[in-house]
Design a protein around this motif. Structure first.
Motif, PDB file in Angstrom:
ATOM      1  N   ILE A 141       0.878  -1.171   0.000  1.00 22.97           N
ATOM      2  CA  ILE A 141       0.000   0.000   0.000  1.00 22.97           C
ATOM      3  C   ILE A 141       0.916   1.222   0.000  1.00 22.97           C
ATOM      4  O   ILE A 141       1.770   1.351   0.872  1.00 22.97           O
ATOM      5  CB  ILE A 141      -0.887   0.058   1.258  1.00 22.97           C
TER       6      ILE A 141
ATOM      7  N   GLN B 163       3.917   0.728   2.603  1.00 22.42           N
ATOM      8  CA  GLN B 163       3.678  -0.383   3.533  1.00 22.42           C
ATOM      9  C   GLN B 163       3.834  -1.700   2.782  1.00 22.42           C
ATOM     10  O   GLN B 163       3.177  -1.909   1.751  1.00 22.42           O
ATOM     11  CB  GLN B 163       2.263  -0.295   4.110  1.00 22.42           C
ATOM     12  N   VAL B 164       4.716  -2.533   3.287  1.00 20.04           N
ATOM     13  CA  VAL B 164       4.916  -3.853   2.676  1.00 20.04           C
ATOM     14  C   VAL B 164       4.997  -4.899   3.776  1.00 20.04           C
ATOM     15  O   VAL B 164       5.285  -4.586   4.927  1.00 20.04           O
ATOM     16  CB  VAL B 164       6.226  -3.908   1.847  1.00 20.04           C
ATOM     17  N   THR B 165       4.768  -6.143   3.394  1.00 17.81           N
ATOM     18  CA  THR B 165       4.957  -7.208   4.374  1.00 17.81           C
ATOM     19  C   THR B 165       6.459  -7.379   4.642  1.00 17.81           C
ATOM     20  O   THR B 165       7.296  -7.131   3.782  1.00 17.81           O
ATOM     21  CB  THR B 165       4.371  -8.538   3.864  1.00 17.81           C
TER      22      THR B 165
ATOM     23  N   VAL C 133      13.074  -7.057   3.732  1.00 10.47           N
ATOM     24  CA  VAL C 133      13.488  -6.101   2.718  1.00 10.47           C
ATOM     25  C   VAL C 133      14.908  -5.663   3.074  1.00 10.47           C
ATOM     26  O   VAL C 133      15.190  -5.356   4.233  1.00 10.47           O
ATOM     27  CB  VAL C 133      12.531  -4.895   2.701  1.00 10.47           C
TER      28      VAL C 133
ATOM     29  N   GLU D 156       7.101   1.188   5.960  1.00  8.85           N
ATOM     30  CA  GLU D 156       6.580   0.431   7.108  1.00  8.85           C
ATOM     31  C   GLU D 156       6.533  -1.049   6.758  1.00  8.85           C
ATOM     32  O   GLU D 156       5.822  -1.440   5.830  1.00  8.85           O
ATOM     33  CB  GLU D 156       5.172   0.930   7.485  1.00  8.85           C
ATOM     34  N   GLU D 157       7.276  -1.844   7.492  1.00  8.95           N
ATOM     35  CA  GLU D 157       7.251  -3.288   7.276  1.00  8.95           C
ATOM     36  C   GLU D 157       6.249  -3.902   8.250  1.00  8.95           C
ATOM     37  O   GLU D 157       6.316  -3.647   9.443  1.00  8.95           O
ATOM     38  CB  GLU D 157       8.642  -3.875   7.484  1.00  8.95           C
TER      39      GLU D 157
ATOM     40  N   VAL E 197      -6.257  -5.576   5.041  1.00  6.61           N
ATOM     41  CA  VAL E 197      -6.336  -5.204   6.452  1.00  6.61           C
ATOM     42  C   VAL E 197      -4.914  -5.123   7.003  1.00  6.61           C
ATOM     43  O   VAL E 197      -4.109  -6.027   6.749  1.00  6.61           O
ATOM     44  CB  VAL E 197      -7.134  -6.239   7.275  1.00  6.61           C
TER      45      VAL E 197
ATOM     46  N   ILE F 146      -2.954  -4.593  10.661  1.00 12.29           N
ATOM     47  CA  ILE F 146      -3.050  -4.455  12.115  1.00 12.29           C
ATOM     48  C   ILE F 146      -1.747  -3.859  12.630  1.00 12.29           C
ATOM     49  O   ILE F 146      -0.670  -4.386  12.351  1.00 12.29           O
ATOM     50  CB  ILE F 146      -3.307  -5.832  12.779  1.00 12.29           C
TER      51      ILE F 146
ATOM     52  N   ASN G 166       0.040  -9.797  10.551  1.00 13.29           N
ATOM     53  CA  ASN G 166      -0.730  -8.565  10.776  1.00 13.29           C
ATOM     54  C   ASN G 166      -1.318  -8.021   9.485  1.00 13.29           C
ATOM     55  O   ASN G 166      -1.875  -6.928   9.467  1.00 13.29           O
ATOM     56  CB  ASN G 166       0.177  -7.495  11.414  1.00 13.29           C
ATOM     57  N   TRP G 167      -1.173  -8.752   8.404  1.00 12.92           N
ATOM     58  CA  TRP G 167      -1.677  -8.283   7.110  1.00 12.92           C
ATOM     59  C   TRP G 167      -2.777  -9.228   6.646  1.00 12.92           C
ATOM     60  O   TRP G 167      -2.562 -10.433   6.572  1.00 12.92           O
ATOM     61  CB  TRP G 167      -0.534  -8.261   6.081  1.00 12.92           C
TER      62      TRP G 167
ATOM     63  N   GLU H 231       9.097  -9.398   4.529  1.00  9.07           N
ATOM     64  CA  GLU H 231       9.469 -10.642   3.855  1.00  9.07           C
ATOM     65  C   GLU H 231      10.646 -10.341   2.937  1.00  9.07           C
ATOM     66  O   GLU H 231      10.826  -9.215   2.490  1.00  9.07           O
ATOM     67  CB  GLU H 231       8.344 -11.132   2.947  1.00  9.07           C
TER      68      GLU H 231
END
Lengths: 78, 78, 78, 78, 78, 78
Positions: A3, E7-9, E20, E52-53, C49, C51, E58-59, E11
Motif C-alpha cells: 500500500i 507499507q509492505v509485508t 526487505v 513500514e514493514e 487489512v 493491524i 498482521n496483514w 518478507e
C-alpha cells in the motif's frame, strides 16, 4: 500487497494548474507500482496506491502554514 | 483505545447512489466497534473509527487509476 | 479495494497473554472483511487489512501514557 | 524529520464557527513544531505537520457516528 | 513537501532473504523521490519517505491472514 | 476526539541515548494533548496520541536513507 500513500499539497505543478491533474495522478500510480515490481517483485495487481491532496492551509512546515514558510524562505538572503 | 481507519473509494454501493450513505457509515462504525469488543474485549467507548472516502481518481490498482483498472479486468477473457 | 487499518496497544486480551494472538488477528481480519462485504458489497479479495500493534508507552490518552491514564481512572471515586 | 498528523472533526471550536479556522491551524502547526524542538531538539525546518479534518459523519465513537454518541452521553444521568 | 508511505509485508524478495534489504529500501526511497520530482517537480530535498514493514500475521487479504490467503490462491484450480 | 500521530526516527535526542525515552514520550503526549485543549478546546480525555518510531533505514529524505542524506548535508560547503 503493498500500500503506497502519497500525500501532497493540493496545488498545480505549473502556472495555470491549481491542482494535481488526472494525468499526473496516473503517472504517480503507474510509476510507483512499477517501482515495487522492479525492486521487490510485487505484481502490479497487488499494489494499492492512495493519493491524498492536502489543502495548503492544512500543511505545516518550519512551524508555519506552508505558504507562509515558503515566503519566509524566499526572503532569506542567500 | 483502538483506532480503526477505513479507506474506501467515494462511490455508491448500488445503482442510484454516488457515495457511501450515512446509514452505511453507521453500520461500518457499529460493526467494527462491536468486532473489537467481541475479539479483544475493548469497550465501545474506547474505540475511534475514521472513514476516509477517496476519489476514484486518487486510488490506484494494477498500476492504473482504479476505474481504468476495473475496465481492463472486465475486458479480459475468462 | 478498501484498506482497513486497526491500531491497538500491544497487550494481551486476557491474563496470561501479553500480545494480540494470531487467532485474534485472524478473527479481526475475517470480521472486518466480512463487514465490508455485507455493508458495501466489497469482495473479500479486494480488502486489505493492516493491524498495527503499538507499545503502551507510545500510546497517549488523557494527556498521559495510557497505562498511567488507566491507573488514574481507576483511582477516581465513582 | 518528524511528521505529525492531527486528525480532528470538521467543526468549529465555538458558536458561529463551523470549521477549524486558519488561525487555529497556524497555532496547532506552531505549537506542535515547537514541542518537537523542545523535547527532541528537532529543528522547526525538519518537521512536517498535516491536519486532516474529518466530517462528523465519518467519525465513529462508542459504536456510533460521533454526533449521535455525544447526544447519548448528554442524556445519561450523572 | 510530499510524504510517501510505503507499507509492505516483512518478507524477503527472494529465497534466502527474510526481510526487505537496506539496498532495496534505498532503491525505493530513490525511485519514489525521483518520481515526485519528475511528475510534480518536487525537489528531492522536500520529499519524506517512510517504509513500514508489517508482519505477515498482521496483514489481511481475502478475509484471511495473507499467508493463508496465498496458500488458498495457489490451491485453486486455474 | 482528536487523533495525533507523531512519527519520528528511532534515535536518541542526545549522546548516550539510542531511542526516544519514556520521559520524552510522556512530554510529547502531554504537550500535544494540552495544545488541542488550548487551541480547539478538546478535553484531554478525548485525545489519542500515537507515537511511531521509524528505523533510520526506513526513513528517506533527499532521495536517500536519512543517515546518508544528513552526511551529504554536512559535507556541503556553507
Amino acid at each position: 500487497m503493498p500500500i503506497v500513500t502519497i500525500q501532497v499539497t493540493r496545488e498545480g505543478s505549473k502556472p495555470g494548474n491549481d491542482a494535481v491533474t488526472a494525468d499526473e495522478k496516473a503517472q504517480l500510480i503507474a510509476g510507483v507500482s512499477q517501482l515495487l515490481l522492479d525492486v521487490l517483485h510485487k505484481p502490479l495487481a497487488s499494489t494499492f496506491v492512495v493519493i491524498e491532496e492536502v489543502d495548503t492551509g492544512n500543511w505545516g512546515w518550519g512551524g508555519l502554514p506552508v505558504l507562509a514558510y515558503r515566503k519566509q524562505l524566499e526572503q532569506k538572503p542567500g
